[in-house]
Design a protein around this motif. Sequence first.
Motif, short mmCIF file in Angstrom:
data_model
loop_
_atom_site.label_atom_id
_atom_site.label_comp_id
_atom_site.label_asym_id
_atom_site.label_seq_id
_atom_site.Cartn_x
_atom_site.Cartn_y
_atom_site.Cartn_z
N LYS A 253 0.87 -1.18 0.00
CA LYS A 253 0.00 0.00 0.00
C LYS A 253 0.90 1.23 0.00
CE LYS A 253 -3.59 -0.04 2.84
NZ LYS A 253 -4.37 -0.22 4.09
N LYS A 254 0.82 1.99 -1.07
CA LYS A 254 1.63 3.21 -1.18
C LYS A 254 0.69 4.40 -1.30
CE LYS A 254 5.76 1.29 -3.38
NZ LYS A 254 6.64 1.35 -4.57
N LYS A 255 0.88 5.36 -0.43
CA LYS A 255 0.02 6.54 -0.43
C LYS A 255 0.55 7.56 -1.44
CE LYS A 255 -1.52 7.53 3.57
NZ LYS A 255 -1.50 7.96 4.99
N GLY A 256 -0.28 7.93 -2.41
CA GLY A 256 0.10 8.95 -3.38
C GLY A 256 -0.21 10.34 -2.85
N SER A 257 0.37 11.34 -3.48
CA SER A 257 0.15 12.72 -3.02
C SER A 257 -1.28 13.20 -3.30
CB SER A 257 1.15 13.66 -3.68
OG SER A 257 1.07 13.57 -5.09
N LYS A 258 -1.87 12.75 -4.40
CA LYS A 258 -3.27 13.05 -4.74
C LYS A 258 -3.58 14.54 -4.52
CE LYS A 258 -4.95 10.15 -1.71
NZ LYS A 258 -3.74 9.67 -1.02
N ALA A 259 -2.76 15.41 -5.09
CA ALA A 259 -2.84 16.83 -4.78
C ALA A 259 -4.08 17.51 -5.35
CB ALA A 259 -1.59 17.54 -5.31
N LYS A 260 -4.72 16.90 -6.34
CA LYS A 260 -5.92 17.52 -6.91
C LYS A 260 -6.89 16.44 -7.35
CE LYS A 260 -3.16 18.14 -11.12
NZ LYS A 260 -2.63 19.14 -12.08
N LYS A 261 -8.11 16.86 -7.66
CA LYS A 261 -9.12 15.92 -8.12
C LYS A 261 -10.03 16.61 -9.13
CE LYS A 261 -12.32 16.86 -4.26
NZ LYS A 261 -13.11 16.24 -3.16
N MET A 262 -10.64 15.80 -9.98
CA MET A 262 -11.54 16.30 -11.00
C MET A 262 -12.98 16.07 -10.52
SD MET A 262 -11.73 15.32 -15.07
CE MET A 262 -10.08 15.92 -15.41
N VAL A 263 -13.76 17.15 -10.51
CA VAL A 263 -15.14 17.08 -10.05
C VAL A 263 -16.04 17.79 -11.06
CG1 VAL A 263 -14.47 17.00 -7.62
CG2 VAL A 263 -14.87 19.22 -8.71
N TYR A 264 -17.36 17.71 -10.84
CA TYR A 264 -18.30 18.42 -11.70
C TYR A 264 -18.35 19.89 -11.32
CZ TYR A 264 -19.98 13.78 -12.89
OH TYR A 264 -20.06 12.49 -13.32
N SER A 265 -18.57 20.71 -12.33
CA SER A 265 -18.66 22.16 -12.12
C SER A 265 -19.76 22.71 -13.01
CB SER A 265 -17.32 22.83 -12.46
OG SER A 265 -17.42 24.22 -12.40
N SER A 266 -20.55 23.62 -12.50
CA SER A 266 -21.64 24.19 -13.28
C SER A 266 -21.23 25.52 -13.90
CB SER A 266 -22.87 24.42 -12.39
OG SER A 266 -23.36 23.20 -11.91
N GLU A 267 -21.51 25.65 -15.20
CA GLU A 267 -21.31 26.91 -15.92
C GLU A 267 -22.64 27.29 -16.54
OE1 GLU A 267 -18.19 26.55 -18.73
OE2 GLU A 267 -16.64 26.11 -17.24
N GLY A 268 -23.35 28.18 -15.85
CA GLY A 268 -24.68 28.53 -16.33
C GLY A 268 -25.62 27.34 -16.21
#
Length: 794
Positions: free
Chosen positions: A258-273
Amino acid sequence: MDSNADYVIWLDRLTHRDVERVGGKNASLGELTTALQQEGVRVPEGFATTASAYRAFIETNQLAAEIQAQMSALEQGKQSLEATGKAIRRLIKTADFSEELSNAIRQAYRELSQRYGRDEVDVAVRSSATAEDLPDASFAGQQETFLNISGEAELLEACRKCFASLFTNRAISYRQEKGFDHRAIALSVGVQKMVRSDRACAGVMFSIDTETGFPDAVLLTGAWGLGETVVQGSVTPDQFTIFKPLLQSGQFRPIIEKKKGSKAKKMVYSSEGTKTTVATIGTSGKERQAFVLDDDEILQLARWAVLIERHYGGPMDMEWAKDGDSGELFIVQARPETVQSQQSGGLLKTYKLKESGPLLLTGLSIGSAIAVGKVCRVLHPKDIDKVEAGSILVTEMTDPDWVPVMKKVAGIVTDYGGRTCHAAIVSRELGIPAVVGTGDATRRLSSGQEVTLSCAEGDQGQLYAGRLDFESIDVDLNDIPETRTQIMMNIASPAAAFNGWQLPAKGIGLARMEFIINNLIKIHPMALVHYDELEDRDAWQTIRDMTQGYDDKCEYFIDRLSQGIGKIAASQFPHPVIVRLSDFKTNEYADLIGGHAFEPKESNPMLGFRGAARYYSDRYRAGFALECQALKRVREEMGFDNIVIMVPFCRRLDEADKVLKILAEQGLERGKNNLQIYVMCEIPANVLLADQFAERFDGFSIGSNDLTQLILGVDRDSAELADLFDEQDEAVKTAIRQVIEKAHAAGRKVGICGQAPSDYPEFAQFLVEAGIDSISLNPDSVVQVKRRVAEQEG
């Protein structure tokens, strides 16, 4: 045009035989749905447009002739790849759907929405080419995927963009390279209920070790949010390795890494209008410190990988996602693995550095080769024309647009990414070594700097300053004779455990626990036992930071050590793996974090407080208990009953009794659950009293270095006395003969794990003549010594 053309088909009506109809990706999803859902593998519901739909779209808009004209211009050198791809994609994106095709897609989407009780269900829209995901050709990442699509209008637009993506620059280039006729290929669009991994996690899974081809491991990677960050390599994900043969009974939990990654960011949903898109945001400190999956989830996905591999009949590359609303896991893609599964057997190519240099940085090694060259640091795809042939490409991450230049470099280094990212996948396919997930290569390296990239030292890739000399060796694995003498290997590092799985060895004769402690744990066990009482505040803070996520600091030691031992045990299962209990000297223990407070200063640590004497001493007994708990976990929870324990530097018979008593108290009783315990034969007393040691232990493992040192009275590290240190001295050989004779008389086995059989052919010959039961060698000596032993045995 046939008004009854079959434009849409549901995934649960598809099988692997429908590649020509819906492409490799959608055919595989259909196969998963129809064949494996009944075994518990979850796949989101959905449908696919057919190849007929794509061809009807091209015919309705009369695009075939224009596409052919553009391709001819490219083939004749009249037009660039970029201009060709752009022109064809524009043609498709401005074309219209026929009413019949439009209605077919709309109706299927309405039915899917009804199945999920929604007015407009959110879907993932993926491209699937009819020549895609074949065992010998990977089109992965060349066509487009659109996530969180909602509503009929958005869906039709996404389908149109998928059709256009059949002519991305990278797809055109790859088809030309592989000899595929673009006119014979069609594109299917897969439409599935979106798994809300934006509220949980997602990633990639292989049913084979991607670097070594070790077939008994599942490699699983994951990060928070949508899985695209893992595939693209824009994050360094968590990584888990699971041993397949012990999975299915449900009795064991064989998570061996088990190796823990930095996982510095994530992709999520975003609303534009009124439109929902995706956005990349930073992760919280809590998310970065936590694993994305718990052990039950890791094991569940690994079991699915085994089921999927078994059904398809070969190693698989899969994408998974966890729904943050329901908490359920899903498989969202499965395709054949296209690198290790295509390797021809019989020849093993190994690489070895012949000199050392300053270490610049480390990351995950991709492949096992070594490359030298000048750094070519490129941060943006628009600058890839600056990449020079034979250079070491250094960048933050790669995507399919980088493939043309990746083909001409000697090696690749990235800031981000894990073993399943784009850079890793393409590097393997091209046979180019890469070091990914270094964190800061683009900040620490400069263009023109000469470096050596090494992936030959286990699963940690190294980048050294300068052009270091190295060699490559082709090892012929064909026609290797069997031997009566058991040939085993010495393995120090879990990172290198899988490298030698193809070698003709049967077991590990020496796995050094102290190497795992020094490299994976780095903290003195007694500093963890007495963490709250540490007076060294620097050590206290370092330990606090290193053990985040462990409320019990001792569990950090047990967890890491058990995984390291487990990975080594897995590499040779079910053959015996002899694990030597920790054999640091006091000066070496003191150099561990927090160690100085717990170690005496000795003038001669080689003959001091080491080996068996430590285990029953009040000074170290609590630390030894952690070693025992790790071994117990490996044997009983993970299931590796092939582990044999070896006690080093056991000077006296009463010491042997004390150590065996403590082991039994810790749940490691000799003979229980078939546990064998060996003693290391490295002290003259072990030879002189071999018959009495044989009453207490199941076998002997000769440590020829220490035995030679103590029989001849020569410091093995002394340069002045180097000529006197000779493992083939008659006194040493006489001692070895004696211990073999006494052990065999008592029905005990004797092996040797020293360096001498690897270095001296005549010494291996002597061992065979003396009747040794096993010889444990460094991996690079296994084949040649085994051939030599076979000749000696006649």
